[in-house]
Design an enzyme around this catalytic site. Structure first.
Site, PDB file in Angstrom:
ATOM      1  N   ARG A 104      47.884  -8.593  23.216  1.00 43.94           N
ATOM      2  CA  ARG A 104      46.784  -8.857  22.304  1.00 43.94           C
ATOM      3  C   ARG A 104      46.763 -10.335  21.976  1.00 43.94           C
ATOM      4  O   ARG A 104      47.743 -10.855  21.438  1.00 43.94           O
ATOM      5  CB  ARG A 104      47.028  -8.017  21.048  1.00 43.94           C
ATOM      6  CG  ARG A 104      45.855  -7.829  20.175  1.00 43.94           C
ATOM      7  CD  ARG A 104      46.182  -6.806  19.126  1.00 43.94           C
ATOM      8  NE  ARG A 104      47.046  -7.338  18.070  1.00 43.94           N
ATOM      9  CZ  ARG A 104      46.946  -6.998  16.793  1.00 43.94           C
ATOM     10  NH1 ARG A 104      46.036  -6.117  16.429  1.00 43.94           N
ATOM     11  NH2 ARG A 104      47.741  -7.509  15.905  1.00 43.94           N
ATOM     12  N   THR A 108      41.995 -13.911  18.934  1.00 41.71           N
ATOM     13  CA  THR A 108      40.764 -13.109  19.106  1.00 41.71           C
ATOM     14  C   THR A 108      41.015 -11.615  18.905  1.00 41.71           C
ATOM     15  O   THR A 108      40.070 -10.852  18.730  1.00 41.71           O
ATOM     16  CB  THR A 108      40.213 -13.295  20.524  1.00 41.71           C
ATOM     17  OG1 THR A 108      41.190 -12.761  21.454  1.00 41.71           O
ATOM     18  CG2 THR A 108      39.963 -14.757  20.845  1.00 41.71           C
ATOM     19  N   ASP A 200      55.463  -5.785  14.124  1.00 41.16           N
ATOM     20  CA  ASP A 200      55.127  -5.873  15.545  1.00 41.16           C
ATOM     21  C   ASP A 200      56.088  -4.976  16.333  1.00 41.16           C
ATOM     22  O   ASP A 200      57.291  -5.260  16.405  1.00 41.16           O
ATOM     23  CB  ASP A 200      55.238  -7.331  16.001  1.00 41.16           C
ATOM     24  CG  ASP A 200      54.734  -7.497  17.428  1.00 41.16           C
ATOM     25  OD1 ASP A 200      53.810  -8.291  17.632  1.00 41.16           O
ATOM     26  OD2 ASP A 200      55.270  -6.824  18.343  1.00 41.16           O
ATOM     27  N   ASP A 203      58.096  -6.636  19.259  1.00 38.52           N
ATOM     28  CA  ASP A 203      59.141  -7.546  18.769  1.00 38.52           C
ATOM     29  C   ASP A 203      60.302  -6.764  18.160  1.00 38.52           C
ATOM     30  O   ASP A 203      61.476  -7.119  18.351  1.00 38.52           O
ATOM     31  CB  ASP A 203      58.566  -8.507  17.720  1.00 38.52           C
ATOM     32  CG  ASP A 203      57.730  -9.606  18.354  1.00 38.52           C
ATOM     33  OD1 ASP A 203      57.852  -9.815  19.576  1.00 38.52           O
ATOM     34  OD2 ASP A 203      56.948 -10.250  17.633  1.00 38.52           O
TER      35      ASP A 203
HETATM   36  C1  PRP Z   1      50.775  -4.213  20.388  1.00 38.83           C
HETATM   37  C2  PRP Z   1      50.832  -2.708  20.536  1.00 38.83           C
HETATM   38  C3  PRP Z   1      49.495  -2.395  21.147  1.00 38.83           C
HETATM   39  C4  PRP Z   1      48.597  -3.399  20.493  1.00 38.83           C
HETATM   40  C5  PRP Z   1      47.846  -2.721  19.391  1.00 38.83           C
HETATM   41  O1  PRP Z   1      51.037  -4.821  21.587  1.00 38.83           O
HETATM   42  O2  PRP Z   1      51.924  -2.273  21.304  1.00 38.83           O
HETATM   43  O3  PRP Z   1      49.466  -2.524  22.556  1.00 38.83           O
HETATM   44  O4  PRP Z   1      49.435  -4.435  19.950  1.00 38.83           O
HETATM   45  O5  PRP Z   1      46.911  -3.569  18.829  1.00 38.83           O
HETATM   46  P1  PRP Z   1      45.358  -3.334  18.963  1.00 38.83           P
HETATM   47  O6  PRP Z   1      45.101  -1.893  18.692  1.00 38.83           O
HETATM   48  O7  PRP Z   1      44.782  -4.229  17.906  1.00 38.83           O
HETATM   49  O8  PRP Z   1      44.914  -3.737  20.338  1.00 38.83           O
HETATM   50  P2  PRP Z   1      51.102  -6.402  21.768  1.00 38.83           P
HETATM   51  O9  PRP Z   1      49.770  -6.909  22.187  1.00 38.83           O
HETATM   52  O10 PRP Z   1      51.708  -7.026  20.553  1.00 38.83           O
HETATM   53  O11 PRP Z   1      52.034  -6.580  23.030  1.00 38.83           O
HETATM   54  P3  PRP Z   1      53.582  -6.213  23.240  1.00 38.83           P
HETATM   55  O12 PRP Z   1      53.679  -4.707  23.309  1.00 38.83           O
HETATM   56  O13 PRP Z   1      53.888  -6.858  24.530  1.00 38.83           O
HETATM   57  O14 PRP Z   1      54.363  -6.782  22.085  1.00 38.83           O
HETATM   58  N1  URA Z   2      50.550  -4.362  17.081  1.00 41.68           N
HETATM   59  C1  URA Z   2      51.731  -4.111  16.461  1.00 41.68           C
HETATM   60  O1  URA Z   2      52.783  -4.100  17.115  1.00 41.68           O
HETATM   61  N2  URA Z   2      51.722  -3.873  15.139  1.00 41.68           N
HETATM   62  C2  URA Z   2      50.594  -3.854  14.421  1.00 41.68           C
HETATM   63  O2  URA Z   2      50.658  -3.607  13.201  1.00 41.68           O
HETATM   64  C3  URA Z   2      49.381  -4.129  15.074  1.00 41.68           C
HETATM   65  C4  URA Z   2      49.394  -4.371  16.397  1.00 41.68           C
END
Ligand code: PRP
Ligand code: URA
Length: 209
Positions: A104, A108, A200, A203
């Site tokens: 994400r 944006t 997150d 993370d």
């Molecule tokens: C997080 C989560 C989802 C997304 C959700 O991933 O695991 O994929 O955010 O957010 P949204 O509904 O607003 O799209 P992230 O993009 O942080 O990537 P990661 O799993 O690599 O940390």
């Molecule tokens: N992605 C995450 O990992 N946590 C949130 O709260 C939103 C998006």
């Protein structure tokens, strides 16, 4: 809400509470996510069709239930989806796996795709898309769109935590895809994080920040 199941089992809720705590370690967070995935997996596979197979027990023959049809697919939205995937594969070891690499964009909040690999015969299989977080739903909507483009027609979305805004947006975009989650929280903050949430997920799983 129609098409949305909240798994309110006490074990799920207890484990989720520990995951939410900011002092929970990376190791505990990962272990709990794996444990919860077994319990959520039980719910998301509840309607799998059964057929009957003739077997011999040590005492006598019987017609016993077995899963019908082609093996299902777990589609993990990277990275955090892998935390759910591992437990689900313990539950259904013969399942096929798709990986959808999305992150994400923090400014944006739009998903950026960086990887996609899936079995070629998605059209013939139930596809369970897994990602712990459904926040704005942009990532989940994009992942399901991609899987549909590649032929998937029978999908479910499994997450751990959802925001009400995300659930509504996802259901509007993909009304044919039921959602299973452990909780629907209060709202999204200005940075698109679920509140109160757990932070997150990627993370916290991998100790990155
Ligand atoms: C997080 C989560 C989802 C997304 C959700 O991933 O695991 O994929 O955010 O957010 P949204 O509904 O607003 O799209 P992230 O993009 O942080 O990537 P990661 O799993 O690599 O940390
Ligand atoms: N992605 C995450 O990992 N946590 C949130 O709260 C939103 C998006």
């Amino acid at each position: 809400m129609q098409g949305v199941t909240v798994v309110d089992h006490p074990l799920v809720q207890h484990k989720l509470t520990i995951m939410r705590k900011k002092e929970t370690s990376t190791a505990s967070f990962r272990r709990l996510l794996r444990e919860i995935s077994l319990l959520l997996g039980y719910e998301v596979t509840r309607e799998l069709e059964l057929t009957s197979t003739r077997i011999d027990t040590p005492l006598e023959p019987m017609d016993a239930p077995t899963l019908e049809g082609k093996k299902l697919v777990f589609a993990s939205v990277l990275r955090a989806g892998n935390g759910l995937l591992e437990g689900l594969l313990d539950l259904v070891p013969a399942a096929r796996v798709a990986h959808v690499g999305l992150y994400r964009d923090p400014d944006t909040l739009r998903p950026v795709e960086y990887f996609f690999k899936a079995p070629s015969d998605l059209a013939d299989r139930l596809v369970i898309v897994v990602d712990p977080m459904l926040a704005t739903a942009n990532s989940a909507i994009a992942a399901v769109e991609k899987l549909k483009e590649r032929g998937a027609t029978n999908l479910r979305f499994l997450c751990l935590l959802a925001a009400p805004e995300g659930v509504e947006k996802f259901r509007a975009a993909h009304p044919d895809v039921p959602v299973v989650t452990a909780a629907i929280d209060s709202h999204l903050n200005d940075h698109g994080y679920i509140v109160p949430g757990l932070g997150d997920a990627g993370d916290r799983m991998y100790g990155t920040k």
